[in-house]
Design an enzyme around this catalytic site. Structure first.
Site, PDB file in Angstrom:
ATOM      1  CG  HIS A  87      -5.369   4.669   5.869  1.00  0.00           C
ATOM      2  ND1 HIS A  87      -4.426   4.629   4.863  1.00  0.00           N
ATOM      3  CD2 HIS A  87      -5.056   3.667   6.721  1.00  0.00           C
ATOM      4  CE1 HIS A  87      -3.572   3.649   5.104  1.00  0.00           C
ATOM      5  NE2 HIS A  87      -3.926   3.050   6.217  1.00  0.00           N
TER       6      HIS A  87
HETATM    7  S1  FES Z   1      -5.738   7.285   2.878  1.00  0.00           S
HETATM    8 FE1  FES Z   1      -4.022   6.222   3.620  1.00  0.00          FE
HETATM    9  S2  FES Z   1      -2.955   5.695   1.806  1.00  0.00           S
HETATM   10 FE2  FES Z   1      -4.643   6.845   1.095  1.00  0.00          FE
END
Ligand code: FES
Length: 182
Positions: A147
């Site tokens: 993410h």
């Molecule tokens: S940014 Fe979501 S698990 Fe690493």
């Protein structure tokens, strides 16, 4: 027991003795087998023992600027031999810019050696940045592609959804070139 029964029937003593010896030997074999399994089984460490185990890491092969990943308690542990520039970048970061403020000095035992649990604090992905060809994010540390979390050269979260810095596990230097994690 085998002897007393063999004496009660001397006429076919040899046959009966052989039979009884065979039966005794069979029970003995079963007994040894029954004893052997728990013994062999006890030589395989149980999962909970494995989970508690410590891990020794030899630092000698880790050149300045490179890193290794070692599994410990089922998790990757990142060990990076930081360059002078990486240390400097980590120490120059203003605390006011940190989402999870922590001084770099509080996260290391020796300036160049950074030891981290390599699990993103957002949802548990393993961040990239261990291999020379990996993206390291905007702050030169690690990048979690799940993410988009960016960690700096101290493993602190600098950008993205992760709420906290990469954890520093319990470890000790057992010599200048070896650490024990756990
Ligand atoms: S940014 Fe979501 S698990 Fe690493």
């Amino acid at each position: 027991m085998a002897d007393s029964m063999a004496q009660a029937a001397p006429q076919d003593g040899e046959t009966r003795r052989d039979f009884l010896n065979l039966v005794t030997a069979s029970f003995a074999a079963v007994g040894v087998g029954a004893l052997a399994w728990p013994f062999i089984s006890s030589m395989n460490p149980a999962r909970d023992v494995l989970a508690l185990a410590s891990t020794e890491i030899d630092l000698k092969p880790i050149a300045t600027g490179s890193a290794v990943t070692v599994m410990w308690r089922g998790k990757p542990v990142f060990v990076r031999n930081r360059t002078a520039q990486e240390i400097q970048a980590a120490r120059q970061a203003p605390m006011s810019e940190l989402k999870d403020p922590q001084a770099d000095q509080a996260r290391v035992k020796k300036d160049n050696w950074l030891v981290l649990v390599g699990v993103c604090t957002h949802l548990g992905c393993v961040p990239l940045g261990q291999k020379p060809t990996d993206p390291r994010g905007d702050y030169g540390g690690w990048f979690c592609p799940c993410h988009g979390s960016h960690y700096d050269t101290s493993g602190r979260i600098r950008k993205g959804p992760a709420p906290a810095n990469l954890a520093v596990p319990d470890y000790t230097f057992t010599s200048d070139t070896q650490i024990r994690v756990g």
